[in-house]
Scaffold this motif. Structure first.
Motif, short mmCIF file in Angstrom:
data_model
loop_
_atom_site.label_atom_id
_atom_site.label_comp_id
_atom_site.label_asym_id
_atom_site.label_seq_id
_atom_site.Cartn_x
_atom_site.Cartn_y
_atom_site.Cartn_z
N LYS A 17 38.30 33.72 20.69
CA LYS A 17 37.38 34.57 21.45
C LYS A 17 36.31 35.23 20.57
CE LYS A 17 40.60 38.47 21.56
NZ LYS A 17 40.77 38.34 20.13
N SER A 35 35.76 44.57 19.88
CA SER A 35 36.55 45.80 20.10
C SER A 35 37.82 45.82 19.25
CB SER A 35 36.90 45.96 21.58
OG SER A 35 37.70 44.89 22.02
N GLY A 36 38.33 44.64 18.89
CA GLY A 36 39.51 44.60 18.03
C GLY A 36 39.22 45.27 16.69
N TYR A 39 40.01 48.96 16.77
CA TYR A 39 41.43 49.29 16.61
C TYR A 39 41.91 49.00 15.19
CZ TYR A 39 41.50 50.07 21.60
OH TYR A 39 41.24 50.57 22.85
N ARG A 40 41.35 47.96 14.59
CA ARG A 40 41.70 47.66 13.19
C ARG A 40 41.25 48.80 12.28
NH1 ARG A 40 42.52 41.98 11.75
NH2 ARG A 40 42.91 40.85 13.68
N SER A 96 47.37 46.60 16.51
CA SER A 96 48.15 46.39 17.73
C SER A 96 49.09 47.58 17.97
CB SER A 96 48.93 45.07 17.56
OG SER A 96 49.84 44.89 18.60
N ALA A 99 46.99 50.67 19.08
CA ALA A 99 46.34 50.38 20.38
C ALA A 99 47.29 50.58 21.56
CB ALA A 99 45.80 48.95 20.38
N ARG A 105 43.36 54.81 23.07
CA ARG A 105 42.47 53.94 23.85
C ARG A 105 41.36 54.77 24.48
NH1 ARG A 105 44.63 49.02 23.60
NH2 ARG A 105 42.88 48.24 24.79
N ARG A 126 40.84 42.68 24.50
CA ARG A 126 42.01 42.43 25.33
C ARG A 126 41.81 42.95 26.75
NH1 ARG A 126 42.55 40.99 20.94
NH2 ARG A 126 44.38 40.44 19.70
N ASP A 127 41.03 44.05 26.86
CA ASP A 127 40.88 44.73 28.15
C ASP A 127 39.41 44.95 28.51
OD1 ASP A 127 40.33 46.51 26.12
OD2 ASP A 127 41.21 48.24 27.15
N MET A 128 38.53 44.11 27.96
CA MET A 128 37.09 44.30 28.21
C MET A 128 36.78 44.10 29.69
SD MET A 128 35.75 45.14 25.28
CE MET A 128 37.24 46.08 25.15
N ARG A 176 52.97 39.88 18.22
CA ARG A 176 51.76 40.64 18.59
C ARG A 176 51.44 40.40 20.08
NH1 ARG A 176 46.16 41.06 16.52
NH2 ARG A 176 46.44 39.65 14.79
N ASP A 180 51.02 43.25 22.86
CA ASP A 180 49.74 43.44 23.55
C ASP A 180 49.86 43.17 25.06
OD1 ASP A 180 48.66 44.01 21.09
OD2 ASP A 180 47.64 42.09 20.83
N ARG A 183 52.47 46.16 26.81
CA ARG A 183 52.27 47.62 26.77
C ARG A 183 51.92 48.16 28.16
NH1 ARG A 183 47.06 46.63 23.25
NH2 ARG A 183 45.60 46.22 24.92
O1 DC Z 1 41.18 40.95 18.46
P1 DC Z 1 41.90 41.47 17.23
O2 DC Z 1 42.94 40.53 16.68
O3 DC Z 1 40.95 41.94 16.18
O4 DC Z 1 42.70 42.78 17.75
C1 DC Z 1 43.62 43.47 16.92
C2 DC Z 1 44.57 44.27 17.80
O5 DC Z 1 43.86 45.34 18.44
C3 DC Z 1 45.22 43.50 18.94
O6 DC Z 1 46.45 42.91 18.53
C4 DC Z 1 45.43 44.53 20.01
C5 DC Z 1 44.34 45.56 19.75
N1 DC Z 1 43.24 45.46 20.71
C6 DC Z 1 43.39 46.07 21.93
O7 DC Z 1 44.46 46.62 22.21
N2 DC Z 1 42.37 46.08 22.82
C7 DC Z 1 41.21 45.48 22.54
N3 DC Z 1 40.22 45.52 23.44
C8 DC Z 1 41.05 44.80 21.31
C9 DC Z 1 42.08 44.79 20.41
#
Ligand code: DC
Length: 221
Positions: A17, A35-36, A39-40, A96, A99, A105, A126-128, A176, A180, A183
């Protein structure tokens, strides 16, 4: 109402993605939200400041106060260059974990929405499509089997000269995914109106073409 369309691209780690979002954003000349990465960054700053991932209030406070800049391929946070630090497997794991907390969030939500500006935004995560930009005109949910995703990651890391175990990566990916998807708040799942694409046996070019033709069909291009 902001005059900027949004395309959302959600999916599990390693589904492609991030690459897809970059290609679409470049092709359209739109802004990009990874967006990940946010959170990173929160996870990495917790490690640096010795804040436990489970200390919800402290993590949320930290997340809400960060000064983040994405410019010229570099990620700078409170004056620190975190570009490489947030790309490790550990950083993904930490992201993760932080998040999972609704308060964290919420703190990241405003920041995510502030990326929406003309001419448009491609947002991956993940939740866009389900939570952050539910009004998006095109929502993609990009999936692939865990085995295929582990293989892709394995190749990427090998190409970087890193020695990794394929089996270890597969385990990490499954763990993971479970966190994800399982949750309570904003779990990883396709929006009801998302186009689900299984990229297991597709090339990234094939996926890109499908998404662009969908964007044209919806009058976004
Ligand atoms: O896409 P990524 O692997 O960089 O995301 C890292 C972690 O961040 C993923 O395991 C869960 C969290 N995450 C999230 O909860 N919501 C998002 N919109 C993006 C990432």
């Amino acid at each position: 109402m902001i005059d900027a369309q949004v395309i959302t691209i959600d999916g599990p780690s390693g589904s492609g993605k991030g690459t897809l979002a970059q290609l679409v954003a470049e092709d359209l000349g739109w802004h990009l939200l990874d967006s990940g990465a946010l959170y990173r960054i929160v996870g990495a700053m917790c490690v640096r400041r010795e804040v436990a991932f489970a200390a919800v209030d402290e993590v949320a406070e930290l997340a809400g106060a960060l000064q983040i800049s994405f410019a010229e391929g570099c990620v700078t946070v409170d004056g620190l260059d975190l570009t490489d630090e947030i790309r490790t497997e550990d950083a993904g794991e930490h992201a993760s974990k932080v998040a999972q907390h609704p308060q964290v969030r919420d703190a990241v939500m405003m920041l995510q929405r502030s990326f929406r500006s003309p001419p448009g935004l491609v947002a991956d995560g993940r939740d866009m499509g389900t939570v952050v930009f539910p009004e998006a005109k095109l929502k993609i949910f990009l999936d692939a089997s865990p085995e295929e995703r582990a293989q892709r990651r394995y190749k990427q890391l090998k190409n970087k000269g890193l020695s990794v175990s394929l089996r270890g990566l597969l385990e990490q990916i499954k763990e993971r995914d479970a966190r994800d998807r399982g949750r309570a708040v904003a779990p990883l799942k396709p929006a009801a109106d998302a186009l689900v694409i299984d990229s297991t046996s597709m090339s990234i070019d094939g996926v890109f073409e499908q998404v662009m033709s969908e964007a044209r069909a919806r009058g976004l291009v």
